[in-house]
Design a protein around this motif. Sequence first.
Motif, PDB file in Angstrom:
ATOM      1  N   GLY A 168       0.813  -1.215   0.000  1.00 14.99           N
ATOM      2  CA  GLY A 168       0.000   0.000   0.000  1.00 14.99           C
ATOM      3  C   GLY A 168       0.845   1.262   0.000  1.00 14.99           C
ATOM      4  N   HIS A 169       1.924   1.254   0.783  1.00 15.24           N
ATOM      5  CA  HIS A 169       2.794   2.422   0.819  1.00 15.24           C
ATOM      6  C   HIS A 169       3.499   2.634  -0.519  1.00 15.24           C
ATOM      7  N   LEU A 170       3.806   1.538  -1.199  1.00 14.32           N
ATOM      8  CA  LEU A 170       4.450   1.650  -2.507  1.00 14.32           C
ATOM      9  C   LEU A 170       3.498   2.261  -3.531  1.00 14.32           C
ATOM     10  N   LEU A 171       2.234   1.865  -3.486  1.00  9.94           N
ATOM     11  CA  LEU A 171       1.242   2.462  -4.390  1.00  9.94           C
ATOM     12  C   LEU A 171       1.063   3.947  -4.105  1.00  9.94           C
ATOM     13  N   LEU A 172       0.982   4.309  -2.832  1.00  9.63           N
ATOM     14  CA  LEU A 172       0.841   5.725  -2.483  1.00  9.63           C
ATOM     15  C   LEU A 172       2.061   6.525  -2.925  1.00  9.63           C
ATOM     16  N   THR A 173       3.246   5.938  -2.799  1.00 11.29           N
ATOM     17  CA  THR A 173       4.472   6.629  -3.217  1.00 11.29           C
ATOM     18  C   THR A 173       4.514   6.827  -4.728  1.00 11.29           C
ATOM     19  N   LEU A 174       4.138   5.776  -5.469  1.00 13.32           N
ATOM     20  CA  LEU A 174       4.147   5.880  -6.930  1.00 13.32           C
ATOM     21  C   LEU A 174       3.131   6.908  -7.424  1.00 13.32           C
ATOM     22  N   GLN A 196      -5.802   8.680  -4.157  1.00 14.31           N
ATOM     23  CA  GLN A 196      -4.920   8.546  -2.996  1.00 14.31           C
ATOM     24  C   GLN A 196      -5.700   8.524  -1.687  1.00 14.31           C
ATOM     25  N   LEU A 197      -6.769   9.302  -1.614  1.00 10.59           N
ATOM     26  CA  LEU A 197      -7.606   9.280  -0.406  1.00 10.59           C
ATOM     27  C   LEU A 197      -8.279   7.920  -0.238  1.00 10.59           C
ATOM     28  N   MET A 198      -8.719   7.340  -1.353  1.00 16.95           N
ATOM     29  CA  MET A 198      -9.330   6.010  -1.285  1.00 16.95           C
ATOM     30  C   MET A 198      -8.299   4.967  -0.873  1.00 16.95           C
ATOM     31  N   LEU A 199      -7.084   5.078  -1.412  1.00 18.06           N
ATOM     32  CA  LEU A 199      -6.020   4.156  -1.018  1.00 18.06           C
ATOM     33  C   LEU A 199      -5.635   4.328   0.442  1.00 18.06           C
ATOM     34  N   LEU A 200      -5.659   5.554   0.921  1.00 16.83           N
ATOM     35  CA  LEU A 200      -5.341   5.808   2.334  1.00 16.83           C
ATOM     36  C   LEU A 200      -6.390   5.183   3.243  1.00 16.83           C
ATOM     37  N   THR A 201      -7.659   5.262   2.837  1.00 16.86           N
ATOM     38  CA  THR A 201      -8.725   4.602   3.594  1.00 16.86           C
ATOM     39  C   THR A 201      -8.537   3.084   3.592  1.00 16.86           C
ATOM     40  N   LEU A 202      -8.172   2.550   2.416  1.00 16.37           N
ATOM     41  CA  LEU A 202      -7.911   1.115   2.325  1.00 16.37           C
ATOM     42  C   LEU A 202      -6.733   0.709   3.198  1.00 16.37           C
ATOM     43  N   GLU A 203      -5.697   1.515   3.225  1.00 14.42           N
ATOM     44  CA  GLU A 203      -4.529   1.217   4.052  1.00 14.42           C
ATOM     45  C   GLU A 203      -4.872   1.253   5.543  1.00 14.42           C
TER      46      GLU A 203
END
Length: 226
Positions: A168-174, A196-203
Amino acid sequence: MMTNLFSVFDPSSSIMNWSINWISTLLFLSFIPMPFWFIPSRYSVLWNNAIQTLYKEFKILLGPNSQGSTFIFISLFSFIVFNNFLGLFPFIFTSSSHLSFTLSLALPLWISFMLYGWFNHTQHMFAHLVPQGTPSLLMPFMVCIETISNMIRPGTLAVRLAANMIAGHLLLTLLGNTGPSLMNSPIMLNILIITQLMLLTLESAVAIIQSYVFAVLSSLYSSETT
């Protein structure tokens, strides 16, 4: 390319040859004394309810003879979930994304369970290598399979936690690195921010789920030895 890609997770900041990024692992200690000095808030009540729910579940998994060992796994869950959540904040090192952190949690637990089981319940541990109803011809193969599956348990625990956190952190970084190239396209930039907000919620959900899975599997491994 791969070295540069994963360098964001490398604890390279140091003072006098001592990595200071790992200090973030102890940041959760600053949150513990707060309920003792402040009026109980909704967050503290929610956390106490979660701890009570976990206590009941671990007590069922460990059986009636748990004798307070449930608090080990509750503390383990709390330690991991705090580190996972702190890693979602900017400029805070995610220690749970490194195998040196996850293996240092999984390996001592597994070794202690194995030593306790083989020294105190030797016959039960030997019987566990051959499941009930196994044909005689398959017994040697089942012993090898069960032994290998038992020995890779700390590795699977460590890799599962580290891989899920680093993915998840790698996706947010990319996605974050593509932001400057989209400054001339407001629509794409808005889509990127929403993603990114959706990914942050998923993380955030992954941080809780992986902590829960780590603690539950550890408690199951403990119950097998008793």
